[in-house]
Design an enzyme around this catalytic site. Structure first.
Site: not given
Length: 247
Positions: A139, A141, A155, A159
């Site tokens: 994934s 942060s 993006y 994720k």
């Protein structure tokens, strides 16, 4: 002396560069046999095989965003090593797209590589995995950061899907004794991340971290491999944010 992952077989997609390559090296150090998936340039993958040794590594050119490519990757892995113990769907793209600039082609390609690929790789690999197996998704942060630039919209959307896959797939495959977790790196000095960024931008991003630097692929790889080992057997359905305190 026995190594922690001796006899284990791992697949790493996008395994020839960046975090993927660092993960391949760390897995091999811990004793695992590693399948290095790549999509186009064979040279970095072949260099990793030379480093690890052909008895303990295999390169597979395959499109990790297509079911046909995924099936070929799983088929070649099982043909050479007979099993799958660790699955790391690392291949991904980082488009800088806000809402206005996103095309349908951008959306379809990004979700195919970042979401569809990992989803179906887990599906096709799971029948060849047994109790004690590990799946580690990737994934970011930025899913937890309080400030995110608009051009991370596409993006981050992929994720976010990965984090939900992790949470729910852990319930599904947990019934078979397979743990499912994700690692969410912060800014990491990969070719993909550094591309096109002026030095001042890199310094600014580094300044957002309490350590005043950007993470390395090797540091993220160590976390991925920890979640791929028996040391994390009671960790399931979790997202571990490996970012030095960035978020």
């Amino acid at each position: 002396m026995s190594t922690p992952l001796a006899g284990k077989v791992a697949i790493v997609t996008g395994g020839s560069k960046g975090i993927g390559a660092a993960t391949v090296v760390e897995l091999a150090k811990q004793g695992a046999k590693v399948v290095i998936n790549f999509s186009s340039d064979a040279t970095p993958a072949e260099e990793l095989v030379k480093q690890i040794g052909p008895d303990n590594a295999l390169t597979v050119k395959a499109d990790a965003a297509s079911v046909a490519g995924i099936e070929e990757l799983v088929k070649q892995t099982v043909a050479k090593f007979g099993r799958i113990d660790i699955l790391i769907p690392n291949a991904g793209v980082l488009p800088m797209k806000d809402l206005e600039s996103t095309t349908e082609a951008d959306f379809d390609r990004t979700f195919a590589i970042n979401v569809k690929g990992p989803y179906f790789l887990a599906q096709k690999a799971a029948p060849h995995m047994s109790e004690g197996g590990h799946i580690v998704f990737l994934s970011t942060s930025l899913c937890a950061a309080s400030t995110v630039a608009p051009n991370y919209l596409l993006y981050n959307s992929t994720k976010g899907a990965i984090e939900q896959m992790t949470r729910v797939m852990a319930k599904d495959l947990g019934r078979k004794g397979i743990s499912v977790n994700a690692v969410a790196p912060g800014p990491t000095a990969t070719e993909l991340f550094m591309r096109g960024k002026p030095e001042q931008v890199i310094k600014t991003i580094a300044g957002l971290n309490p350590f005043n630097r950007i993470g390395t692929p090797e540091e993220v790889a160590q976390v991925i491999v920890m979640l791929s080992s028996g040391a994390s057997q009671w960790v399931n359905g979790q997202v571990l944010r490996a970012n030095g305190g960035f978020a």
